[in-house]
Design a protein around this motif. Structure first.
Motif, PDB file in Angstrom:
ATOM      1  N   VAL A 126      28.136  35.994  50.693  1.00  0.00           N
ATOM      2  CA  VAL A 126      28.488  34.624  50.281  1.00  0.00           C
ATOM      3  C   VAL A 126      29.128  34.648  48.893  1.00  0.00           C
ATOM      4  O   VAL A 126      30.119  33.960  48.643  1.00  0.00           O
ATOM      5  CB  VAL A 126      27.247  33.703  50.295  1.00  0.00           C
ATOM      6  N   VAL A 127      28.578  35.455  48.003  1.00  0.00           N
ATOM      7  CA  VAL A 127      29.124  35.577  46.654  1.00  0.00           C
ATOM      8  C   VAL A 127      30.531  36.169  46.712  1.00  0.00           C
ATOM      9  O   VAL A 127      31.452  35.683  46.049  1.00  0.00           O
ATOM     10  CB  VAL A 127      28.189  36.412  45.757  1.00  0.00           C
ATOM     11  N   LYS A 128      30.715  37.202  47.509  1.00  0.00           N
ATOM     12  CA  LYS A 128      32.046  37.820  47.636  1.00  0.00           C
ATOM     13  C   LYS A 128      33.068  36.826  48.185  1.00  0.00           C
ATOM     14  O   LYS A 128      34.213  36.781  47.737  1.00  0.00           O
ATOM     15  CB  LYS A 128      31.975  39.071  48.510  1.00  0.00           C
ATOM     16  N   LYS A 129      32.651  36.016  49.136  1.00  0.00           N
ATOM     17  CA  LYS A 129      33.531  34.992  49.699  1.00  0.00           C
ATOM     18  C   LYS A 129      33.887  33.959  48.625  1.00  0.00           C
ATOM     19  O   LYS A 129      35.032  33.516  48.537  1.00  0.00           O
ATOM     20  CB  LYS A 129      32.841  34.330  50.895  1.00  0.00           C
ATOM     21  N   TRP A 130      32.915  33.565  47.788  1.00  0.00           N
ATOM     22  CA  TRP A 130      33.165  32.626  46.695  1.00  0.00           C
ATOM     23  C   TRP A 130      34.149  33.218  45.693  1.00  0.00           C
ATOM     24  O   TRP A 130      35.067  32.553  45.233  1.00  0.00           O
ATOM     25  CB  TRP A 130      31.847  32.245  46.009  1.00  0.00           C
ATOM     26  N   TRP A 131      33.965  34.480  45.347  1.00  0.00           N
ATOM     27  CA  TRP A 131      34.901  35.136  44.428  1.00  0.00           C
ATOM     28  C   TRP A 131      36.316  35.080  44.973  1.00  0.00           C
ATOM     29  O   TRP A 131      37.255  34.790  44.232  1.00  0.00           O
ATOM     30  CB  TRP A 131      34.514  36.585  44.208  1.00  0.00           C
ATOM     31  N   ASP A 132      36.473  35.393  46.259  1.00  0.00           N
ATOM     32  CA  ASP A 132      37.802  35.346  46.873  1.00  0.00           C
ATOM     33  C   ASP A 132      38.386  33.938  46.791  1.00  0.00           C
ATOM     34  O   ASP A 132      39.577  33.764  46.527  1.00  0.00           O
ATOM     35  CB  ASP A 132      37.749  35.804  48.335  1.00  0.00           C
ATOM     36  N   PHE A 133      37.559  32.942  47.005  1.00  0.00           N
ATOM     37  CA  PHE A 133      37.965  31.540  46.957  1.00  0.00           C
ATOM     38  C   PHE A 133      38.407  31.124  45.552  1.00  0.00           C
ATOM     39  O   PHE A 133      39.320  30.310  45.387  1.00  0.00           O
ATOM     40  CB  PHE A 133      36.787  30.687  47.439  1.00  0.00           C
ATOM     41  N   MET A 134      37.789  31.704  44.530  1.00  0.00           N
ATOM     42  CA  MET A 134      38.063  31.323  43.144  1.00  0.00           C
ATOM     43  C   MET A 134      39.109  32.199  42.454  1.00  0.00           C
ATOM     44  O   MET A 134      39.605  31.858  41.379  1.00  0.00           O
ATOM     45  CB  MET A 134      36.763  31.376  42.336  1.00  0.00           C
ATOM     46  N   ALA A 135      39.490  33.301  43.061  1.00  0.00           N
ATOM     47  CA  ALA A 135      40.331  34.310  42.395  1.00  0.00           C
ATOM     48  C   ALA A 135      41.692  33.792  41.953  1.00  0.00           C
ATOM     49  O   ALA A 135      42.259  34.301  40.987  1.00  0.00           O
ATOM     50  CB  ALA A 135      40.504  35.524  43.298  1.00  0.00           C
ATOM     51  N   ASP A 136      42.215  32.781  42.618  1.00  0.00           N
ATOM     52  CA  ASP A 136      43.554  32.306  42.261  1.00  0.00           C
ATOM     53  C   ASP A 136      43.570  31.418  41.017  1.00  0.00           C
ATOM     54  O   ASP A 136      44.645  31.119  40.493  1.00  0.00           O
ATOM     55  CB  ASP A 136      44.189  31.561  43.439  1.00  0.00           C
ATOM     56  N   ILE A 137      42.400  31.019  40.520  1.00  0.00           N
ATOM     57  CA  ILE A 137      42.399  30.100  39.384  1.00  0.00           C
ATOM     58  C   ILE A 137      41.697  30.646  38.138  1.00  0.00           C
ATOM     59  O   ILE A 137      41.600  29.946  37.132  1.00  0.00           O
ATOM     60  CB  ILE A 137      41.796  28.727  39.766  1.00  0.00           C
ATOM     61  N   GLU A 176      40.538  34.456  35.711  1.00  0.00           N
ATOM     62  CA  GLU A 176      40.719  35.881  35.446  1.00  0.00           C
ATOM     63  C   GLU A 176      39.680  36.666  36.231  1.00  0.00           C
ATOM     64  O   GLU A 176      38.483  36.379  36.156  1.00  0.00           O
ATOM     65  CB  GLU A 176      40.549  36.123  33.948  1.00  0.00           C
ATOM     66  N   THR A 177      40.142  37.657  37.004  1.00  0.00           N
ATOM     67  CA  THR A 177      39.238  38.418  37.866  1.00  0.00           C
ATOM     68  C   THR A 177      39.427  39.924  37.715  1.00  0.00           C
ATOM     69  O   THR A 177      40.458  40.395  37.241  1.00  0.00           O
ATOM     70  CB  THR A 177      39.441  38.053  39.350  1.00  0.00           C
ATOM     71  N   ASN A 178      38.425  40.639  38.176  1.00  0.00           N
ATOM     72  CA  ASN A 178      38.468  42.089  38.291  1.00  0.00           C
ATOM     73  C   ASN A 178      39.152  42.447  39.608  1.00  0.00           C
ATOM     74  O   ASN A 178      39.375  41.570  40.450  1.00  0.00           O
ATOM     75  CB  ASN A 178      37.037  42.642  38.260  1.00  0.00           C
ATOM     76  N   PRO A 179      39.435  43.735  39.840  1.00  0.00           N
ATOM     77  CA  PRO A 179      40.085  44.132  41.097  1.00  0.00           C
ATOM     78  C   PRO A 179      39.341  43.718  42.372  1.00  0.00           C
ATOM     79  O   PRO A 179      39.958  43.498  43.407  1.00  0.00           O
ATOM     80  CB  PRO A 179      40.168  45.664  40.980  1.00  0.00           C
ATOM     81  N   ASP A 180      38.013  43.552  42.304  1.00  0.00           N
ATOM     82  CA  ASP A 180      37.244  43.139  43.486  1.00  0.00           C
ATOM     83  C   ASP A 180      37.133  41.605  43.602  1.00  0.00           C
ATOM     84  O   ASP A 180      36.371  41.091  44.410  1.00  0.00           O
ATOM     85  CB  ASP A 180      35.853  43.765  43.482  1.00  0.00           C
ATOM     86  N   ASN A 181      37.901  40.879  42.790  1.00  0.00           N
ATOM     87  CA  ASN A 181      37.917  39.412  42.726  1.00  0.00           C
ATOM     88  C   ASN A 181      36.711  38.812  42.027  1.00  0.00           C
ATOM     89  O   ASN A 181      36.608  37.593  41.940  1.00  0.00           O
ATOM     90  CB  ASN A 181      38.111  38.758  44.100  1.00  0.00           C
TER      91      ASN A 181
END
Length: 104
Positions: free
Chosen positions: A72-83, A85-90
């Motif tokens: 669930v956390v990984k899915k949230w990171w993917d959802f937020m990555a476009d807005i 600053e993220t690491n390579p794993d989002n």
């Protein structure tokens, strides 16, 4: 009870998108945080620098930053990555902050 704080970086012009996504926080993510001892979680924005300041109270040893392996956390990171600053794993670039003062 631990008090944890960290900072992250929002991409310019993404204030409203960030707020909207958090206003509609997924129920499964909210439950996951509560199940893992997060009882309070606030995020503040310094609009001048686009810095996000996060604060949470946590019972137990970890906080939201320790749930990296949860789908669930990984899915949230993917959802937020476009807005933000993220690491390579989002995952958001997150810098822990040291508490220097606390008035009880």
């Amino acid at each position: 009870m631990q008090r944890l704080a960290f900072k992250m970086k929002l991409n310019n012009g993404q204030r409203e998108a960030y707020k909207k996504r958090h206003d509609q926080l997924w129920p499964e993510l909210k439950q996951l945080l509560k199940d893992n001892g997060v009882s309070e979680y606030s995020i503040f924005l310094d609009e001048e620098t686009s810095t996000l300041f996060a604060f949470q109270k946590v019972s137990g040893e970890g906080g939201s930053q320790d749930l990296a392996d949860n789908p669930v956390v990984k899915k949230w990171w993917d959802f937020m990555a476009d807005i933000m600053e993220t690491n390579p794993d989002n995952s958001p670039v997150s810098i822990p902050l040291e508490e220097l003062f606390y008035l009880e």
